[in-house]
Design a protein around this motif. Structure first.
Motif, PDB file in Angstrom:
ATOM      1  N   LYS A 102       0.841  -1.289  -0.128  1.00  0.00           N
ATOM      2  CA  LYS A 102      -0.042  -0.025  -0.062  1.00  0.00           C
ATOM      3  C   LYS A 102       0.777   1.273  -0.054  1.00  0.00           C
ATOM      4  O   LYS A 102       0.425   2.177  -0.462  1.00  0.00           O
ATOM      5  N   ASN A 103       2.035   1.117   0.592  1.00  0.00           N
ATOM      6  CA  ASN A 103       2.858   2.504   0.573  1.00  0.00           C
ATOM      7  C   ASN A 103       3.534   2.822  -0.636  1.00  0.00           C
ATOM      8  O   ASN A 103       4.132   3.743  -0.952  1.00  0.00           O
ATOM      9  N   GLY A 104       3.438   1.784  -1.770  1.00  0.00           N
ATOM     10  CA  GLY A 104       4.196   1.922  -2.867  1.00  0.00           C
ATOM     11  C   GLY A 104       3.107   1.970  -3.981  1.00  0.00           C
ATOM     12  O   GLY A 104       3.488   2.137  -5.306  1.00  0.00           O
ATOM     13  N   VAL A 105       1.876   2.195  -3.748  1.00  0.00           N
ATOM     14  CA  VAL A 105       0.832   2.392  -4.830  1.00  0.00           C
ATOM     15  C   VAL A 105       0.251   3.709  -4.311  1.00  0.00           C
ATOM     16  O   VAL A 105      -0.433   3.707  -3.220  1.00  0.00           O
ATOM     17  N   LEU A 106       0.152   4.732  -5.130  1.00  0.00           N
ATOM     18  CA  LEU A 106      -0.618   5.843  -4.885  1.00  0.00           C
ATOM     19  C   LEU A 106      -2.091   5.865  -5.339  1.00  0.00           C
ATOM     20  O   LEU A 106      -2.486   5.494  -6.285  1.00  0.00           O
ATOM     21  N   VAL A 107      -2.800   6.295  -4.245  1.00  0.00           N
ATOM     22  CA  VAL A 107      -4.298   6.292  -4.671  1.00  0.00           C
ATOM     23  C   VAL A 107      -4.714   7.792  -4.494  1.00  0.00           C
ATOM     24  O   VAL A 107      -4.326   8.524  -3.571  1.00  0.00           O
ATOM     25  N   VAL A 112      -6.834  14.292  -5.395  1.00  0.00           N
ATOM     26  CA  VAL A 112      -6.147  14.435  -4.132  1.00  0.00           C
ATOM     27  C   VAL A 112      -5.654  13.065  -3.551  1.00  0.00           C
ATOM     28  O   VAL A 112      -6.172  11.998  -3.543  1.00  0.00           O
ATOM     29  N   ARG A 113      -4.388  13.303  -3.118  1.00  0.00           N
ATOM     30  CA  ARG A 113      -3.598  12.060  -2.661  1.00  0.00           C
ATOM     31  C   ARG A 113      -4.414  11.603  -1.314  1.00  0.00           C
ATOM     32  O   ARG A 113      -4.920  12.231  -0.431  1.00  0.00           O
ATOM     33  N   GLN A 114      -4.654  10.112  -1.043  1.00  0.00           N
ATOM     34  CA  GLN A 114      -5.245   9.466  -0.023  1.00  0.00           C
ATOM     35  C   GLN A 114      -4.023   8.641   0.531  1.00  0.00           C
ATOM     36  O   GLN A 114      -3.749   7.513  -0.086  1.00  0.00           O
ATOM     37  N   ASP A 115      -3.677   9.024   1.781  1.00  0.00           N
ATOM     38  CA  ASP A 115      -2.528   7.959   2.363  1.00  0.00           C
ATOM     39  C   ASP A 115      -2.382   8.230   3.865  1.00  0.00           C
ATOM     40  O   ASP A 115      -1.273   8.037   4.517  1.00  0.00           O
ATOM     41  N   ILE A 116      -3.653   8.079   4.596  1.00  0.00           N
ATOM     42  CA  ILE A 116      -3.555   8.050   5.926  1.00  0.00           C
ATOM     43  C   ILE A 116      -2.811   6.539   6.233  1.00  0.00           C
ATOM     44  O   ILE A 116      -2.880   5.736   5.667  1.00  0.00           O
ATOM     45  N   ASN A 117      -1.764   6.773   7.349  1.00  0.00           N
ATOM     46  CA  ASN A 117      -1.078   5.180   7.461  1.00  0.00           C
ATOM     47  C   ASN A 117      -0.940   4.880   8.989  1.00  0.00           C
ATOM     48  O   ASN A 117      -0.432   5.673   9.848  1.00  0.00           O
ATOM     49  N   THR A 118      -1.879   3.987   9.325  1.00  0.00           N
ATOM     50  CA  THR A 118      -1.832   3.596  10.728  1.00  0.00           C
ATOM     51  C   THR A 118      -2.197   1.947  10.926  1.00  0.00           C
ATOM     52  O   THR A 118      -3.370   1.580  10.440  1.00  0.00           O
ATOM     53  N   GLY A 119      -1.325   1.366  11.276  1.00  0.00           N
ATOM     54  CA  GLY A 119      -1.496  -0.190  11.687  1.00  0.00           C
ATOM     55  C   GLY A 119      -2.089  -1.071  10.690  1.00  0.00           C
ATOM     56  O   GLY A 119      -1.402  -0.628   9.562  1.00  0.00           O
ATOM     57  N   THR A 318      -5.968  11.317  13.399  1.00  0.00           N
ATOM     58  CA  THR A 318      -6.268  12.313  12.536  1.00  0.00           C
ATOM     59  C   THR A 318      -5.233  12.778  11.666  1.00  0.00           C
ATOM     60  O   THR A 318      -4.178  13.388  12.110  1.00  0.00           O
ATOM     61  N   LEU A 319      -5.410  12.958  10.230  1.00  0.00           N
ATOM     62  CA  LEU A 319      -4.666  13.502   9.299  1.00  0.00           C
ATOM     63  C   LEU A 319      -5.258  14.423   8.491  1.00  0.00           C
ATOM     64  O   LEU A 319      -6.285  14.267   7.714  1.00  0.00           O
ATOM     65  N   GLU A 320      -4.563  15.537   8.644  1.00  0.00           N
ATOM     66  CA  GLU A 320      -4.996  16.840   7.655  1.00  0.00           C
ATOM     67  C   GLU A 320      -4.166  17.025   6.699  1.00  0.00           C
ATOM     68  O   GLU A 320      -3.038  17.178   7.221  1.00  0.00           O
ATOM     69  N   ARG A 321      -4.652  17.334   5.409  1.00  0.00           N
ATOM     70  CA  ARG A 321      -3.425  17.873   4.198  1.00  0.00           C
ATOM     71  C   ARG A 321      -4.039  19.008   3.780  1.00  0.00           C
ATOM     72  O   ARG A 321      -5.228  18.815   3.171  1.00  0.00           O
ATOM     73  N   LEU A 322      -3.438  20.156   3.450  1.00  0.00           N
ATOM     74  CA  LEU A 322      -3.751  21.312   2.999  1.00  0.00           C
ATOM     75  C   LEU A 322      -2.864  21.444   1.716  1.00  0.00           C
ATOM     76  O   LEU A 322      -1.627  21.629   1.990  1.00  0.00           O
ATOM     77  N   LEU A 446       5.361   9.336   8.543  1.00  0.00           N
ATOM     78  CA  LEU A 446       5.334   9.689   9.855  1.00  0.00           C
ATOM     79  C   LEU A 446       5.557   8.845  10.861  1.00  0.00           C
ATOM     80  O   LEU A 446       6.304   8.955  11.721  1.00  0.00           O
ATOM     81  N   SER A 447       4.628   7.636  10.662  1.00  0.00           N
ATOM     82  CA  SER A 447       5.024   6.701  11.720  1.00  0.00           C
ATOM     83  C   SER A 447       6.346   6.145  11.737  1.00  0.00           C
ATOM     84  O   SER A 447       6.855   5.620  12.666  1.00  0.00           O
ATOM     85  N   GLU A 448       6.614   5.850  10.418  1.00  0.00           N
ATOM     86  CA  GLU A 448       8.079   5.047  10.349  1.00  0.00           C
ATOM     87  C   GLU A 448       9.104   6.104  11.030  1.00  0.00           C
ATOM     88  O   GLU A 448      10.070   5.643  11.378  1.00  0.00           O
TER      89      GLU A 448
END
Length: 664
Positions: A102-107, A112-119, A318-322, A446-448
């Motif tokens: 999932k980290n190597g496939v952009l959605v 608009v990029r969708q990429d919240i990353n948690t567990g 929560t992830l916010e992206r402006l 950011l988690s890594e």
């Protein structure tokens, strides 16, 4: 588990009468003979997807695959080489493509990029009922899209008013009812849309769609069930003001809110412990301007705000992206030479905020800035015109820089240049051979980089062997993953047949892996592996003009290993095939189709027991009963065969998916 047995209807209120779209004169058909209207994800320019120098698949809303879908697995499960992990739960589904997870496939959702990353949770959330089209572009595409586009880019586009309005209409409404037996799901979406010409020659158009669905336990292959009790509310509001032929202002809001009772890890099949209440919310807003000074020139500029939030008892993420971005294309003619330019700039700030006992999701920010330019030069004449063929030379590069910082002041500041080179030869208008080289990367999450909370509690493996509590260890010096890829292929139309095929070879560096030391009580992300990934994609279709039958075949395989140890590495895929046959019983108004999904047995990452191969069968029906009423049906995995995806997850089971739409 509670089973969903009822549906709560959706209501909407919209004044469609003041909406309108200017009826401007059409451009002469010869104004842009070289360019098709579809902007292709893999090129960022309008072109014919068949002759794009990569494998691109498009699924539109008229296809029963998208028309009946209630979750992402329903849309993408039939794509060779593309896999949806998880056990059918919406907020546990992630993608893998061409050896990358999932980290190597952009959605992307409406750009608009969708990429919240948690567990073990998913990294994107959307309601398929609001989609107009899905594009799957395979290959290293960081030269156009930046971080994460190592295995490919999946672009989801939501529906517009013009997609639903019929010729001569200025307003309308559409009610769609849908269901899926495998998840005991019932849902509905009400869409109101319209257009209106204004006295000054400008025009307005708009759409409001509200949806709701309720679902219960999920039935997987072979009859096994996994617990779930979920409800989903979705909203799409879009509008545009066409000032004149050259300028358009637009705005949109896409909202997703799911309330679910599910296992703590939504990717689990078997429940371990109690169900957990989990609320997942995703909002994507944008305000933009489109400038089209000429038929072959366009510039889109937009201000975007996305917010994804996952709430559980005692924990919140929560992830916010402006962001601001501007993307465009321009066609230049120099007599014997033509150029097609794709260009753009992006800047964004992403803010990650944990709450309560959320673990592995540190408080941190990341600022990103990018510039890209891609130039395709075209010269020559086809063989039947006395030349040696038409040649396309593509040169492109993108520069990305990012600066991340957590709440304790630890910083990570890096930049990356992603070049791309490709050459295509067209001996005739029906044949293209191409080859190319591209570099790609993905920045650490950011988690890594910064996670430092408790990972899991200590436990005893025996009366004298215990391990302590385990804690994340930050690694702000983590380097981005990088790759270098060669890809070659062809596109050939001969008579009623069409063939697209490509072979790729990727060398990846600095894979980011997780190192867990039980007895030291630590977990951290490290750069460990050098990998080689290789494989191929092929598509063959048969569409006789005016014939009642069409057919297709798709193939894909991905192999890979660690270049140092030789051990299998990456999200690999055995030989897979998707084949289909459609019979048009009454022209385009009634189509009966069959789909076959087949895979060879698979040795999963070198484990002793291989995953067995499988052969699955689906049947589908698309029926336009009248100009007002349409229906789509799809019966997946007819024999309810037990099968597993390459990551070992149990696949989807027998399910009847249905959609009935009334438009007036």
């Amino acid at each position: 588990m509670k089973r969903a047995t009822s549906h709560t209807g959706t209501l909407a209120l919209l004044l469609v009468s003041p909406l309108g779209l200017a009826q401007t004169p059409a451009d002469p058909p010869t104004a842009t003979p070289e360019l098709a209207p579809l902007v292709v994800t893999g090129t960022r320019t309008p072109t014919d997807t068949f002759f794009a120098p990569l494998i691109v698949d498009v699924i539109d809303r008229h296809d029963p695959t998208l028309g009946t879908a209630s979750r992402i697995e329903d849309i993408l499960a039939n794509q060779p080489g593309l896999h949806v992990t998880g056990q059918g739960r919406r907020n546990g589904q992630t993608l893998s493509l061409r050896g990358f997870d999932k980290n190597g496939v952009l959605v992307r959702l409406d750009g608009v990029r969708q990429d919240i990353n948690t567990g073990h949770l998913g990294n994107f959330f959307l309601d398929p009922a609001l989609l107009r089209e899905v594009q799957i572009a395979r290959g290293a595409l960081s030269s156009l899209y930046g971080s994460n586009a190592m295995g490919g880019v999946i672009s989801f586009e939501t529906v517009d008013a013009e997609d639903l309005l019929r010729p001569g209409e200025s307003r309308g409404a559409r009610l769609s009812l849908r269901g899926a037996t495998a998840s005991d799901e019932l849902g509905a979406t009400l869409s109101l849309f319209g257009k209106r010409d204004l006295a000054d020659g400008s025009s307005l158009d708009g759409l409001l769609a509200l949806g709701r669905s309720e679902s219960g336990d999920i039935r997987r292959a072979g009859g096994q069930t996994t617990p779930e009790d979920a409800s989903l509310n979705s909203l799409l509001a879009k509008g545009g003001w066409q000032l004149n032929d050259s300028h358009r202002l637009f705005a949109s809001w896409q909202h997703y809110a799911e309330d679910a009772a599910q296992p703590p890890n939504p990717q689990q099949l078997v429940l371990e412990g109690e169900l957990r209440d989990r609320d997942t919310t995703s909002d994507n807003l944008q305000l933009g301007h489109r400038w089209t000074p000429a038929p072959a020139t366009q510039l889109d500029s937009r201000l975007t705000l996305s917010r994804q939030q996952i709430e559980e008892p005692g924990a919140e993420r929560t992830l916010e992206r402006l962001g601001v971005q501007s993307d465009g294309y321009h066609r230049l003619e120099h007599g014997w030479l033509s150029q097609t330019l794709a260009f753009g700039a992006e800047a964004s700030r992403a803010t990650q905020r944990p709450g309560g006992t959320a673990s592995g999701f540190p408080e941190a920010d990341i600022d990103s800035v990018a510039l890209y330019l891609d130039d395709t030069l075209t010269v020559g004449r086809h063989l039947d015109q006395g030349g040696i063929g038409e040649f396309d030379l593509g040169l492109g590069a993108r520069h990305d820089s990012y600066r991340a910082e957590d709440s304790q002041g630890r910083e990570s500041d890096r930049s990356r240049l992603s070049p791309r080179l490709r050459l295509a030869w067209h001996p005739s208008s029906n044949l293209m051979l191409y080859t190319g080289y591209a570099e790609a990367f993905r920045a650490p999450t950011l988690s890594e980089l910064y996670a430092d909370e408790r990972h899991f509690g200590g436990f005893c493996m025996g009366p004298f062997v215990c391990v302590p509590d385990n804690f994340w260890v930050p690694n702000p010096d983590l380097k981005p993953e990088t790759s270098k890829s060669w890809e070659s292929g062809l596109a050939w139309r001969f008579g009623d047949w069409g063939l697209r095929a490509s072979y790729f070879d990727t060398r990846a560096e600095d894979f980011i892996d997780t190192e867990v030391d039980l007895f030291a009580g630590t977990t951290r992300a490290i750069n460990v592996s050098r990998a080689r990934l290789w494989g191929y994609d092929a598509r063959l279709d048969w569409s006789p003009a005016g014939g009642p039958v069409t057919a297709f075949l798709g193939l894909a395989e991905v192999s890979g290993h660690d270049r140092d140890s030789g051990e299998p590495l990456g999200s690999l895929t055995s030989l897979e095939a998707l084949t289909g046959l459609d019979y048009h019983l009454a022209g385009p108004d009634l189509t009966l189709g069959w789909r076959g999904r087949f895979a060879r047995s698979f040795d999963k990452r070198g484990e002793d027991e291989a995953l067995p191969g499988y052969g699955l069968h689906d049947v589908q029906l698309a029926w336009q009963l009248s100009p007002l009423l349409s229906a789509s049906l799809k019966l997946r995995n007819v024999a309810d065969k037990e099968w597993h995806r390459p990551d070992g997850n149990l696949g989807d089971g027998r399910s009847l998916l249905a959609n009935v739409s009334l438009q007036w």
